[in-house]
Design a protein around this motif. Structure first.
Motif, PDB file in Angstrom:
ATOM      1  N   TRP A 291       0.908  -1.289   0.165  1.00 13.91           N
ATOM      2  CA  TRP A 291      -0.095  -0.077   0.112  1.00 13.91           C
ATOM      3  C   TRP A 291       0.858   1.267  -0.097  1.00 13.91           C
ATOM      4  O   TRP A 291       0.704   2.250  -0.690  1.00 13.91           O
ATOM      5  N   GLN A 292       1.911   1.214   0.729  1.00 13.94           N
ATOM      6  CA  GLN A 292       2.699   2.479   0.806  1.00 13.94           C
ATOM      7  C   GLN A 292       3.476   2.799  -0.364  1.00 13.94           C
ATOM      8  O   GLN A 292       4.088   3.761  -0.886  1.00 13.94           O
ATOM      9  N   THR A 293       3.796   1.625  -1.296  1.00 11.72           N
ATOM     10  CA  THR A 293       4.539   1.946  -2.474  1.00 11.72           C
ATOM     11  C   THR A 293       3.633   2.040  -3.821  1.00 11.72           C
ATOM     12  O   THR A 293       4.095   1.945  -4.887  1.00 11.72           O
ATOM     13  N   ALA A 294       2.506   1.802  -3.406  1.00 16.92           N
ATOM     14  CA  ALA A 294       1.393   1.909  -4.518  1.00 16.92           C
ATOM     15  C   ALA A 294       1.712   3.328  -5.589  1.00 16.92           C
ATOM     16  O   ALA A 294       1.675   4.308  -4.915  1.00 16.92           O
ATOM     17  N   ARG A 295       1.667   2.975  -6.745  1.00 15.18           N
ATOM     18  CA  ARG A 295       1.816   4.312  -7.585  1.00 15.18           C
ATOM     19  C   ARG A 295       0.556   5.178  -7.811  1.00 15.18           C
ATOM     20  O   ARG A 295       0.639   6.218  -8.008  1.00 15.18           O
ATOM     21  N   ASN A 296      -0.560   4.575  -8.086  1.00 14.22           N
ATOM     22  CA  ASN A 296      -1.807   5.055  -8.438  1.00 14.22           C
ATOM     23  C   ASN A 296      -2.569   5.473  -7.116  1.00 14.22           C
ATOM     24  O   ASN A 296      -3.127   4.804  -6.380  1.00 14.22           O
ATOM     25  N   GLN A 297      -2.453   6.711  -6.967  1.00 11.79           N
ATOM     26  CA  GLN A 297      -3.066   7.543  -5.742  1.00 11.79           C
ATOM     27  C   GLN A 297      -4.387   7.398  -5.778  1.00 11.79           C
ATOM     28  O   GLN A 297      -5.136   7.104  -4.420  1.00 11.79           O
ATOM     29  N   GLU A 298      -4.958   7.414  -7.040  1.00  4.02           N
ATOM     30  CA  GLU A 298      -6.716   7.258  -7.133  1.00  4.02           C
ATOM     31  C   GLU A 298      -7.088   6.132  -6.232  1.00  4.02           C
ATOM     32  O   GLU A 298      -8.088   5.965  -5.471  1.00  4.02           O
ATOM     33  N   GLN A 299      -6.501   4.929  -6.874  1.00 10.38           N
ATOM     34  CA  GLN A 299      -6.784   3.415  -6.248  1.00 10.38           C
ATOM     35  C   GLN A 299      -6.439   3.559  -4.847  1.00 10.38           C
ATOM     36  O   GLN A 299      -7.451   2.741  -3.937  1.00 10.38           O
ATOM     37  N   THR A 300      -5.612   3.958  -4.268  1.00  9.44           N
ATOM     38  CA  THR A 300      -5.017   3.961  -2.847  1.00  9.44           C
ATOM     39  C   THR A 300      -6.176   4.840  -2.474  1.00  9.44           C
ATOM     40  O   THR A 300      -6.618   4.469  -1.140  1.00  9.44           O
ATOM     41  N   ALA A 301      -6.661   5.997  -2.591  1.00 10.58           N
ATOM     42  CA  ALA A 301      -7.684   6.612  -1.978  1.00 10.58           C
ATOM     43  C   ALA A 301      -9.020   5.898  -2.039  1.00 10.58           C
ATOM     44  O   ALA A 301      -9.572   5.789  -1.087  1.00 10.58           O
ATOM     45  N   GLU A 302      -9.379   5.380  -3.040  1.00 13.89           N
ATOM     46  CA  GLU A 302     -10.349   4.366  -3.292  1.00 13.89           C
ATOM     47  C   GLU A 302     -10.499   3.410  -2.095  1.00 13.89           C
ATOM     48  O   GLU A 302     -11.452   3.069  -1.489  1.00 13.89           O
ATOM     49  N   LEU A 303      -9.540   2.621  -2.170  1.00 16.08           N
ATOM     50  CA  LEU A 303      -9.414   1.485  -0.990  1.00 16.08           C
ATOM     51  C   LEU A 303      -9.388   2.141   0.249  1.00 16.08           C
ATOM     52  O   LEU A 303     -10.035   1.807   1.238  1.00 16.08           O
ATOM     53  N   GLY A 304      -8.683   3.300   0.464  1.00 15.31           N
ATOM     54  CA  GLY A 304      -8.538   3.976   1.590  1.00 15.31           C
ATOM     55  C   GLY A 304      -9.989   4.310   2.252  1.00 15.31           C
ATOM     56  O   GLY A 304     -10.473   4.207   3.311  1.00 15.31           O
ATOM     57  N   ARG A 305     -11.037   4.927   1.440  1.00 18.45           N
ATOM     58  CA  ARG A 305     -12.392   5.329   1.734  1.00 18.45           C
ATOM     59  C   ARG A 305     -13.116   4.025   1.958  1.00 18.45           C
ATOM     60  O   ARG A 305     -14.031   4.031   3.216  1.00 18.45           O
ATOM     61  N   ALA A 306     -12.743   2.988   1.218  1.00 19.02           N
ATOM     62  CA  ALA A 306     -13.704   1.809   1.575  1.00 19.02           C
ATOM     63  C   ALA A 306     -13.285   1.216   3.063  1.00 19.02           C
ATOM     64  O   ALA A 306     -14.247   0.807   3.561  1.00 19.02           O
ATOM     65  N   LEU A 307     -11.949   1.077   3.419  1.00 22.19           N
ATOM     66  CA  LEU A 307     -11.556   0.732   4.648  1.00 22.19           C
ATOM     67  C   LEU A 307     -12.080   1.546   5.922  1.00 22.19           C
ATOM     68  O   LEU A 307     -12.447   1.085   6.839  1.00 22.19           O
ATOM     69  N   ALA A 308     -12.096   2.942   5.491  1.00 28.92           N
ATOM     70  CA  ALA A 308     -12.579   3.677   6.653  1.00 28.92           C
ATOM     71  C   ALA A 308     -14.150   3.678   6.939  1.00 28.92           C
ATOM     72  O   ALA A 308     -14.344   3.617   7.829  1.00 28.92           O
ATOM     73  N   GLN A 309     -14.806   3.379   5.695  1.00 30.02           N
ATOM     74  CA  GLN A 309     -16.185   3.004   6.004  1.00 30.02           C
ATOM     75  C   GLN A 309     -16.330   1.641   6.872  1.00 30.02           C
ATOM     76  O   GLN A 309     -17.449   1.533   7.422  1.00 30.02           O
ATOM     77  N   ALA A 310     -15.820   0.573   6.115  1.00 38.76           N
ATOM     78  CA  ALA A 310     -15.847  -0.639   6.482  1.00 38.76           C
ATOM     79  C   ALA A 310     -15.166  -0.942   7.983  1.00 38.76           C
ATOM     80  O   ALA A 310     -16.003  -1.505   8.849  1.00 38.76           O
ATOM     81  N   LEU A 311     -14.266  -0.304   8.405  1.00 41.42           N
ATOM     82  CA  LEU A 311     -13.801  -0.314   9.719  1.00 41.42           C
ATOM     83  C   LEU A 311     -13.708   1.174  10.553  1.00 41.42           C
ATOM     84  O   LEU A 311     -12.512   1.709  10.300  1.00 41.42           O
ATOM     85  N   PRO A 312     -14.588   1.677  10.706  1.00 38.19           N
ATOM     86  CA  PRO A 312     -14.767   3.057  11.375  1.00 38.19           C
ATOM     87  C   PRO A 312     -13.602   3.103  12.516  1.00 38.19           C
ATOM     88  O   PRO A 312     -13.558   2.092  13.243  1.00 38.19           O
ATOM     89  N   ALA A 313     -12.891   4.363  12.564  1.00 36.98           N
ATOM     90  CA  ALA A 313     -11.877   4.497  13.465  1.00 36.98           C
ATOM     91  C   ALA A 313     -12.791   4.611  15.105  1.00 36.98           C
ATOM     92  O   ALA A 313     -13.624   5.289  15.093  1.00 36.98           O
TER      93      ALA A 313
END
Length: 219
Positions: free
Chosen positions: A48-70
Motif C-alpha cells: 500500500w505504501q509503495t502503490a503508484r496509483n494515488q486514486e486507487q489508494t484513495a478508493e481503497l482507503g475510503r472503503a476501509l474507513a467506511q468498513a472499519l470506522p475509527a
C-alpha cells in the motif's frame, strides 16, 4: 496374533491423534490465523505504501474507513460488501488487498465458506507470487479442521520450500493435517523440523516443540 496386536496399536494411535486434535486443534488454528494475519498485514502495508496509483489508494482507503470506522468496536454491518465494491473499482494490488480484507471480514462474520471462495479465486488468478501463495495458505487454513487432509496437504506442498515466505506456517498446517489424518510420524517429523529451525518464528517454534514431544515414540 501379530496382526491383532498391530491392529490394536493402530487403533490406539488413531485415538491418540484424535485426542491431541481435540485438545490443541482450535488453539493452534487461532494462533496460526494470528501469525498469518500479522505477516499479511505487514506485506499489505508495504504494498500500500509503495502503490503508484494515488486514486486507487484513495478508493481503497475510503472503503476501509467506511468498513472499519475509527474507534468503532466492530466493523460496519456491510463491511464485506464495501470492500467487494472497492475491489471491483480498482485493479492490481489494490483490488487484491480489498479482496483479502473482504475475506477476513467474512470469516469474522462466520461466513467461512464465502471467505474460502475468495481465497481460492485469488490463489487461481493472482499474478503476485506473495499474494497468490498467501491466498493458498489462507484457503487451507480455514479448511484445516473440516476439509480433506490429503487434498489440503497437496495444496501446501509448493509453499513448504525454504525460499517461500510462508513456509513456516505452511509446514505447521501440514503437521496439523498429518496428525488429523492419523500420520503421527509425519506430523512429528514436521514439528521437529520447525522446532529445530532457528529461523522459525517464536510462536510457531514453541507450539512445534510441544507437539514434537507429544508425538515422540513411547520410550
Amino acid at each position: 496374533m501379530a496382526d491383532i496386536f498391530r491392529e490394536v496399536d493402530e487403533d490406539l494411535r488413531r485415538e491418540r491423534a484424535a485426542r491431541i486434535w481435540r485438545r490443541f486443534g482450535p488453539a493452534l488454528i487461532t494462533a496460526a490465523v494470528l501469525t498469518v494475519a500479522a505477516t499479511a498485514g505487514y506485506v499489505a502495508w508495504q504494498r500500500w505504501q509503495t502503490a503508484r496509483n494515488q486514486e486507487q489508494t484513495a478508493e481503497l482507503g475510503r472503503a476501509l474507513a467506511q468498513a472499519l470506522p475509527a474507534g468503532a468496536s466492530a466493523p460496519a454491518t456491510n463491511a464485506a460488501e464495501l470492500l467487494a465494491g472497492a475491489a471491483s473499482r480498482t485493479d492490481g494490488a489494490h483490488a487484491s488487498l480489498a479482496r483479502f480484507y473482504e475475506a477476513g471480514l467474512r470469516v469474522r462474520q462466520g461466513d467461512r465458506e464465502g471467505a474460502v471462495a475468495i481465497y481460492d479465486q485469488l490463489a487461481g488468478t493472482e499474478s503476485d507470487p506473495v499474494f497468490r501463495d498467501l491466498a493458498q495458505l489462507l484457503a487451507v487454513l480455514h479448511q484445516v479442521d473440516s476439509g480433506d487432509p490429503q487434498q489440503l496437504l497437496s495444496r501446501l506442498t509448493p509453499l513448504m520450500g525454504s525460499d517461500n515466505p510462508w513456509n513456516w506456517s505452511a509446514r505447521e498446517l501440514a503437521g496439523l493435517l498429518s496428525a488429523r489424518s492419523g500420520d503421527t510420524a509425519r506430523a512429528r517429523e514436521l514439528f521437529s523440523q520447525l522446532a529445530d529451525d532457528p529461523q522459525t518464528p517464536a510462536g510457531i517454534r514453541a507450539r512445534a516443540t510441544e507437539l514434537a514431544d507429544f508425538y515422540a515414540p513411547p520410550k
